[in-house]
Motif scaffolding. Structure first.
Motif, mmCIF file in Angstrom:
data_model
loop_
_atom_site.group_PDB
_atom_site.id
_atom_site.type_symbol
_atom_site.label_atom_id
_atom_site.label_comp_id
_atom_site.label_asym_id
_atom_site.label_seq_id
_atom_site.Cartn_x
_atom_site.Cartn_y
_atom_site.Cartn_z
ATOM 1 N N MET A 29 71.302 -17.052 86.670
ATOM 2 C CA MET A 29 71.009 -18.008 87.730
ATOM 3 C C MET A 29 69.685 -18.717 87.468
ATOM 4 O O MET A 29 68.807 -18.196 86.772
ATOM 5 C CB MET A 29 70.977 -17.317 89.090
ATOM 6 N N SER A 34 70.609 -23.047 92.196
ATOM 7 C CA SER A 34 70.687 -22.713 93.624
ATOM 8 C C SER A 34 70.447 -23.941 94.484
ATOM 9 O O SER A 34 71.115 -24.134 95.507
ATOM 10 C CB SER A 34 69.664 -21.632 93.964
ATOM 11 N N LYS A 37 73.519 -26.109 94.464
ATOM 12 C CA LYS A 37 74.576 -25.516 95.283
ATOM 13 C C LYS A 37 74.248 -25.636 96.771
ATOM 14 O O LYS A 37 75.141 -25.835 97.603
ATOM 15 C CB LYS A 37 74.810 -24.067 94.876
ATOM 16 N N ASN A 87 78.620 -11.065 95.540
ATOM 17 C CA ASN A 87 79.441 -11.757 94.538
ATOM 18 C C ASN A 87 80.549 -12.588 95.177
ATOM 19 O O ASN A 87 81.175 -13.412 94.505
ATOM 20 C CB ASN A 87 80.038 -10.747 93.550
ATOM 21 N N LYS A 90 80.199 -17.047 96.075
ATOM 22 C CA LYS A 90 80.745 -18.190 95.342
ATOM 23 C C LYS A 90 81.961 -18.773 96.045
ATOM 24 O O LYS A 90 82.188 -19.990 96.013
ATOM 25 C CB LYS A 90 81.105 -17.755 93.926
ATOM 26 N N TYR A 91 82.723 -17.917 96.696
ATOM 27 C CA TYR A 91 83.958 -18.357 97.339
ATOM 28 C C TYR A 91 83.791 -18.566 98.845
ATOM 29 O O TYR A 91 84.416 -19.462 99.423
ATOM 30 C CB TYR A 91 85.057 -17.320 97.094
ATOM 31 N N SER A 93 80.714 -18.971 100.651
ATOM 32 C CA SER A 93 79.643 -19.826 101.169
ATOM 33 C C SER A 93 80.122 -21.263 101.445
ATOM 34 O O SER A 93 79.706 -21.856 102.453
ATOM 35 C CB SER A 93 78.434 -19.830 100.228
ATOM 36 N N LYS A 224 74.975 -15.675 87.210
ATOM 37 C CA LYS A 224 75.108 -17.054 87.695
ATOM 38 C C LYS A 224 75.607 -17.127 89.137
ATOM 39 O O LYS A 224 75.168 -18.001 89.900
ATOM 40 C CB LYS A 224 76.062 -17.815 86.776
ATOM 41 N N TYR A 225 76.504 -16.238 89.527
ATOM 42 C CA TYR A 225 77.073 -16.323 90.875
ATOM 43 C C TYR A 225 76.027 -16.100 91.960
ATOM 44 O O TYR A 225 76.232 -16.475 93.129
ATOM 45 C CB TYR A 225 78.237 -15.335 91.050
ATOM 46 N N GLU A 227 73.393 -17.655 92.309
ATOM 47 C CA GLU A 227 72.913 -18.960 92.781
ATOM 48 C C GLU A 227 73.555 -19.288 94.124
ATOM 49 O O GLU A 227 72.904 -19.840 95.020
ATOM 50 C CB GLU A 227 73.253 -20.053 91.771
ATOM 51 N N TRP A 228 74.836 -18.944 94.259
ATOM 52 C CA TRP A 228 75.530 -19.171 95.527
ATOM 53 C C TRP A 228 74.956 -18.297 96.637
ATOM 54 O O TRP A 228 74.828 -18.732 97.777
ATOM 55 C CB TRP A 228 77.025 -18.883 95.370
ATOM 56 N N TYR A 229 74.588 -17.080 96.283
ATOM 57 C CA TYR A 229 74.007 -16.158 97.264
ATOM 58 C C TYR A 229 72.669 -16.702 97.774
ATOM 59 O O TYR A 229 72.386 -16.685 98.975
ATOM 60 C CB TYR A 229 73.811 -14.788 96.632
#
Length: 257
Positions: A29, A34, A37, A87, A90-91, A93, A224-225, A227-229
């Motif tokens: 990330m 971030s 996103k 995790n 990503k889906y 958020s 990388k995921y 970044e969504w968090y």
């Protein structure tokens, strides 16, 4: 001089270290990722808000209320799910962003309509103040005037827990027809304004924790995921800050002729 200096391990480090332990290599990330996103999530919020706003002013209030309550419940589910499973951010958020847009659009349209005489620009001012405060906090954080130290986290997190408990108690009392006067929208008592200002300050300072969380993830090489968090956490705080500022402005509207 930075505030609350300390070098103790942080909750953010534990969260991101766990994500690193569970990852199997690959891209890591970045702060830029971030931020990008977060920008995407904000577009979804605006899209959802525009839809329920249009429903309200198209005299489709029952439909708007349906989307609003669906957004409330669905958004809460997303928050709990992402909190326990980063995790999934990503889906979930983007789903959360759209659902929160439904809530904010419907609520903002209602408040705007109610305040159209006393405070015709309340929504524009609330949005402007929200991003103005967020940018100011970012500048203070970037200049390291405020740091997300252990003591700072302890103060902010304990305050957030206290606020949450108090709000839950107020909500439960409401089910039994008991309403705390200074907790109601539009109440312009000194205690109501003082409490609201305190919550706004805590919400604003909570952004420091979000900024630090994203930086921590990049430094530790989180997957990388995450970044969504990080973007999700920032969005949750921005939504909270907006609602508290909107409530505060609605209180001030009662003092207008």
């Amino acid at each position: 001089m930075a505030l609350f200096e300390s070098s103790n391990p942080t909750l953010s480090e534990k969260i991101f270290r766990k994500s690193i332990d569970q990852s199997y290599g690959g891209d890591v990330m970045t702060v830029r990722g971030s931020v990008q996103k977060f920008g995407f999530l904000m577009l979804l919020v605006l899209a959802g808000a525009a839809y329920t706003w249009k429903l309200y002013y198209s005299f489709k209030v029952p439909t708007m209320l349906g989307f609003l309550f669906f957004g409330l419940i669905g958004g809460l589910v997303c928050v709990f799910a992402i909190s326990f499973k980063p995790n999934w951010a990503k889906y979930l958020s983007p789903v959360y962003a759209l659902l929160e847009g439904f809530v904010l659009g419907g609520l903002s349209a209602f408040i705007n309509d109610q305040m159209k005489v006393k405070y015709p620009n309340i929504i524009i001012e609330a949005v402007g103040l929200t991003f103005g405060v967020a940018f100011a906090v970012f500048l203070l954080y970037n200049a390291r005037i405020i740091r997300a130290t252990a003591k700072f986290r302890a103060v902010i997190l304990s305050s957030m827990v206290g606020i949450m408990i108090f709000y839950v108690i107020n909500m439960l009392l409401g089910f039994f027809g008991v309403h705390i006067p200074f907790m109601q929208w539009g109440d312009n008592s000194l205690i109501g304004i003082a409490v609201n200002l305190f919550v706004v300050v805590i919400a604003a300072l909570s952004l420091v924790l979000n900024f630090d969380q994203i930086e921590t993830g990049e430094k530790m090489g989180a997957p990388k995921y995450m970044e969504w968090y990080g973007a999700f956490g920032l969005l949750v705080t921005i939504v909270w800050l907006y609602l508290e500022i909107l409530k505060l402005l609605s209180r001030f509207s009662n003092n207008r002729s």
